[in-house]
Design a protein around this motif. Sequence first.
Motif, PDB file in Angstrom:
ATOM      1  N   ASN A 541       0.862  -1.188   0.000  1.00 35.37           N
ATOM      2  CA  ASN A 541       0.000   0.000   0.000  1.00 35.37           C
ATOM      3  C   ASN A 541       0.897   1.236   0.000  1.00 35.37           C
ATOM      4  O   ASN A 541       2.037   1.195   0.459  1.00 35.37           O
ATOM      5  CB  ASN A 541      -0.896   0.031   1.247  1.00 35.37           C
ATOM      6  N   LEU A 542       0.367   2.345  -0.479  1.00 37.17           N
ATOM      7  CA  LEU A 542       1.134   3.589  -0.542  1.00 37.17           C
ATOM      8  C   LEU A 542       0.343   4.742   0.081  1.00 37.17           C
ATOM      9  O   LEU A 542      -0.871   4.873  -0.131  1.00 37.17           O
ATOM     10  CB  LEU A 542       1.451   3.955  -1.988  1.00 37.17           C
ATOM     11  N   LEU A 543       1.058   5.581   0.816  1.00 36.70           N
ATOM     12  CA  LEU A 543       0.532   6.861   1.265  1.00 36.70           C
ATOM     13  C   LEU A 543       1.431   7.917   0.618  1.00 36.70           C
ATOM     14  O   LEU A 543       2.579   8.100   1.015  1.00 36.70           O
ATOM     15  CB  LEU A 543       0.563   6.966   2.788  1.00 36.70           C
ATOM     16  N   GLY A 617      -3.557   6.984  10.555  1.00 36.34           N
ATOM     17  CA  GLY A 617      -4.261   5.784  10.986  1.00 36.34           C
ATOM     18  C   GLY A 617      -3.979   4.550  10.152  1.00 36.34           C
ATOM     19  O   GLY A 617      -4.433   3.447  10.499  1.00 36.34           O
ATOM     20  N   TYR A 618      -3.246   4.663   9.066  1.00 38.49           N
ATOM     21  CA  TYR A 618      -2.926   3.498   8.240  1.00 38.49           C
ATOM     22  C   TYR A 618      -1.748   2.746   8.837  1.00 38.49           C
ATOM     23  O   TYR A 618      -0.889   3.313   9.522  1.00 38.49           O
ATOM     24  CB  TYR A 618      -2.634   3.935   6.802  1.00 38.49           C
ATOM     25  N   ASP A 619      -1.704   1.444   8.590  1.00 35.82           N
ATOM     26  CA  ASP A 619      -0.733   0.559   9.215  1.00 35.82           C
ATOM     27  C   ASP A 619       0.656   0.776   8.608  1.00 35.82           C
ATOM     28  O   ASP A 619       0.862   0.479   7.424  1.00 35.82           O
ATOM     29  CB  ASP A 619      -1.169  -0.894   9.028  1.00 35.82           C
ATOM     30  N   PRO A 620       1.632   1.244   9.389  1.00 32.49           N
ATOM     31  CA  PRO A 620       2.969   1.468   8.834  1.00 32.49           C
ATOM     32  C   PRO A 620       3.716   0.172   8.510  1.00 32.49           C
ATOM     33  O   PRO A 620       4.752   0.221   7.851  1.00 32.49           O
ATOM     34  CB  PRO A 620       3.681   2.236   9.942  1.00 32.49           C
ATOM     35  N   ALA A 621       3.186  -0.947   8.951  1.00 33.45           N
ATOM     36  CA  ALA A 621       3.864  -2.212   8.657  1.00 33.45           C
ATOM     37  C   ALA A 621       3.765  -2.581   7.179  1.00 33.45           C
ATOM     38  O   ALA A 621       4.666  -3.217   6.626  1.00 33.45           O
ATOM     39  CB  ALA A 621       3.277  -3.332   9.510  1.00 33.45           C
ATOM     40  N   LEU A 693      -2.502  11.057  -0.948  1.00 36.68           N
ATOM     41  CA  LEU A 693      -3.329  10.024  -1.564  1.00 36.68           C
ATOM     42  C   LEU A 693      -2.996   8.689  -0.915  1.00 36.68           C
ATOM     43  O   LEU A 693      -1.832   8.273  -0.890  1.00 36.68           O
ATOM     44  CB  LEU A 693      -3.053   9.946  -3.070  1.00 36.68           C
ATOM     45  N   TYR A 694      -4.022   8.052  -0.370  1.00 41.89           N
ATOM     46  CA  TYR A 694      -3.844   6.699   0.152  1.00 41.89           C
ATOM     47  C   TYR A 694      -4.261   5.722  -0.949  1.00 41.89           C
ATOM     48  O   TYR A 694      -5.389   5.782  -1.453  1.00 41.89           O
ATOM     49  CB  TYR A 694      -4.678   6.473   1.403  1.00 41.89           C
ATOM     50  N   ILE A 695      -3.332   4.861  -1.330  1.00 40.39           N
ATOM     51  CA  ILE A 695      -3.566   3.937  -2.443  1.00 40.39           C
ATOM     52  C   ILE A 695      -3.420   2.509  -1.918  1.00 40.39           C
ATOM     53  O   ILE A 695      -2.322   1.938  -1.898  1.00 40.39           O
ATOM     54  CB  ILE A 695      -2.575   4.184  -3.601  1.00 40.39           C
ATOM     55  N   ARG A 719     -11.598  13.167   3.546  1.00 40.79           N
ATOM     56  CA  ARG A 719     -11.154  12.071   2.696  1.00 40.79           C
ATOM     57  C   ARG A 719     -12.226  11.849   1.637  1.00 40.79           C
ATOM     58  O   ARG A 719     -13.399  11.714   1.971  1.00 40.79           O
ATOM     59  CB  ARG A 719     -10.953  10.786   3.504  1.00 40.79           C
ATOM     60  N   ARG A 720     -11.800  11.834   0.393  1.00 44.66           N
ATOM     61  CA  ARG A 720     -12.776  11.560  -0.649  1.00 44.66           C
ATOM     62  C   ARG A 720     -12.171  10.636  -1.693  1.00 44.66           C
ATOM     63  O   ARG A 720     -10.972  10.677  -1.959  1.00 44.66           O
ATOM     64  CB  ARG A 720     -13.300  12.841  -1.288  1.00 44.66           C
ATOM     65  N   PRO A 721     -13.013   9.778  -2.255  1.00 48.09           N
ATOM     66  CA  PRO A 721     -12.489   8.811  -3.229  1.00 48.09           C
ATOM     67  C   PRO A 721     -12.115   9.482  -4.555  1.00 48.09           C
ATOM     68  O   PRO A 721     -12.787  10.410  -5.010  1.00 48.09           O
ATOM     69  CB  PRO A 721     -13.646   7.835  -3.407  1.00 48.09           C
ATOM     70  N   VAL A 722     -11.040   9.003  -5.150  1.00 49.29           N
ATOM     71  CA  VAL A 722     -10.629   9.439  -6.476  1.00 49.29           C
ATOM     72  C   VAL A 722     -10.207   8.201  -7.257  1.00 49.29           C
ATOM     73  O   VAL A 722      -9.855   7.165  -6.683  1.00 49.29           O
ATOM     74  CB  VAL A 722      -9.470  10.461  -6.438  1.00 49.29           C
TER      75      VAL A 722
END
Length: 748
Positions: A541-543, A617-621, A693-695, A719-722
């Motif tokens: 995953n990417l932030l 809040g996203y998992d850094p692992a 962008l959270y991907i 937060r909004r979807p793109v």
Amino acid sequence: MISIQRSGAYWSDGHFLSPSEGAAAGFPAPEEAARGTIAYSILKSHNTGGDMRNLHLRFDAIASHDITYVGIIQTARASGMESFPLPYVLTNCHNSLCAVGGTINEDDHLFGLSAAKKYGGEFVPAHQAVIHQYMRERYAASGAMILASDSHTRYGAYGTLSIGEGGPELARQLLRKTYDLAYPKVIAVCLEGAPRPGVGPQDVALSLIGATFNEGVVKNMVMEFIGPGIANLSMDYRNGIDVMTTETSCLSSVWQTDDVVRRSLSVHGREKDYKTLSPAPVAWYDGVIRVDLGKVEPMIALPFHPANAYPIRVFKENMEDILNRVDEDTLRQLEPSERPASLRKKIVNGEFIADQGVIAGCSGGTYQNLMAASRILGGHPVGSDAFWLSVYPASMPILLELTRLGVMSSFMASGASVRSCFCGPCFGAGDVPANGGFSIRHTTRNFPNREGSKPSDGQIAYVALMDARSIAATALNHGRLTSALELPEPPADPADEPYRYDDSAYEARVYRGVGHPHPETPLVFGPNIADWPEQISLPENLLVTVASAIYDPVTTTDELIPSGETSSLRSNPVRLADFTLSRKDPGYVGRAKNIAALETLRRKNPADPAVLAVMDGYDPADTALGSAVMAIRPGDGSAREQAASCQRVLGGVANLAGEYATKRYRSNVVNWGMLPFTVKDIASLDLAPGDRLYIPGIRAALRGDAEEISALLLKDGARRPVTLSLPGLTREERDIILAGSLINFYAP
């Protein structure tokens, strides 16, 4: 003068026919007739697979200059290369001024020479030739394909389909891999009539660029030059038009060949490389551009793009209005700290006054251009006021012949400076005018700062593109802008040019080791030559943080990484990266480094409080941090891969674009392991530095064949979807991004 038809047409017996007319005549379907183009025959002969819809090409030769070859060889070495498997020419025509950057430039040259010896290549020392003239003289052949790490790689007038790309694509050829692309559209460029005396190849080229670039008429397509007007053009004239096709944003170009081409190859001792190339009796083209050469006028392309072109006559009739628009473009493009003096101050007593003229490089420094300029100037003085003139022959054989004929002594008698074979005036490393100066140049580009000024130091100067003939006419009038058609008797250009080729300078200096590697030879490393830093593979995953947002209609590679003042650092990826976007967004490097530092910390300790504080809040692992550059249409201009690799060195993981200006820039983004996202109506997202962008699931998406990627835009506390798009990614491109870079992908 130029008419454009964007729909397809048949070509038969010297005429274009509509689809219905072709059907009535019993012609084959367009898909079948498309095989009748010159481009199809060349691409088919170089395609290693059976599918012509998806090409896998191998080239006959490749070439690089001294801004690019160190990185290419370093990339190929890291991927297991043991020798050059095809002719590889290393020229030294960009970093030739070894006083710039201390010993760095000559250190690179010694590396290149040692690599040519070790791996079996051809090494052309500094001041011997500019890259494209050397390839014309030594390697261009009818029906061949050449790949080079310079965007102006165009040898189509010889019937050579040539492509300019970023360094990783040359590394692929050195690793015996292929150049992969979908079969391109082929556009007919039909030349009719003959140019008037005083109208030169740059005038025709600028007319074409002005008619096609802004509308993307030939973007990523092949321009195929056909028609009766070709017979009225000399070899140099054809080359002068051809080399500028890069500025239309086409993929490549190729011309039908004739006795003029055969004689030129014969003069260069290579008549065996001639083949007659012409369309089949029936051929289908995906579009048609018709050029009436007799109606082309002397042109001027004003700052800051070759497409900003006007007939000199029109410019002189409307100077106030046109220069006012250039003034406004200056404010938008360069964003100076204070408004510079208006270019309208260059109008004196109703005349526009230029400060400098330059005739140089692969477009301007050819034999016939210099011969025509000399005839116009006729030994008359350029004057002792502010205007000055420089001429740069494109190769030593040209310089030798023009010296023998007295042309160079005539230039010197006029007060012109005669320089060596050097590309500097094209990219901002030679003949820099004074602050506020206006330079007219027969070179390839007039992007911001291509004349060498540094806006960060409060300097602004300007380049306009013109043909050598009108530059000489202007020099004759001591800087008063003058079209060659305003002369009493403009000299005509003969289609069959008299030229004696003497390559004794090459015989005395060029190292020719193609096919003869000496693996025991050690590479010579200067202190500035560094390996590429390690790149990590694509995470689950990417932030992604936007580190720069550019809303100009087009963003050039010069703006992504400056072309002039940083050229000496090309062999040091980390030092060079500090100049990324330095002209356009000086805050970018600091932002990107901050994000990269947090990503390094995350990999060491995902639970570090500094990391957790930025994860939203996203998992850094399993979520990595990275940066991105947003631009409406990035990548116009140079093939230099550093425009992308510098972003990657700074922790870049993606580009966000409405579209990519060129295939070569998008390829560079991919080959350096970054995601080439496009976003529909990207300007409406109103992205700014710091937006994120959270991907999720990006690695899984790349493993599969997804082209639409769901993401969340984190902006202003909401937060909004793109939807992000990855259109047209091949399986191999996906695997390169997954691996983290081309180097990782091919690592032994």
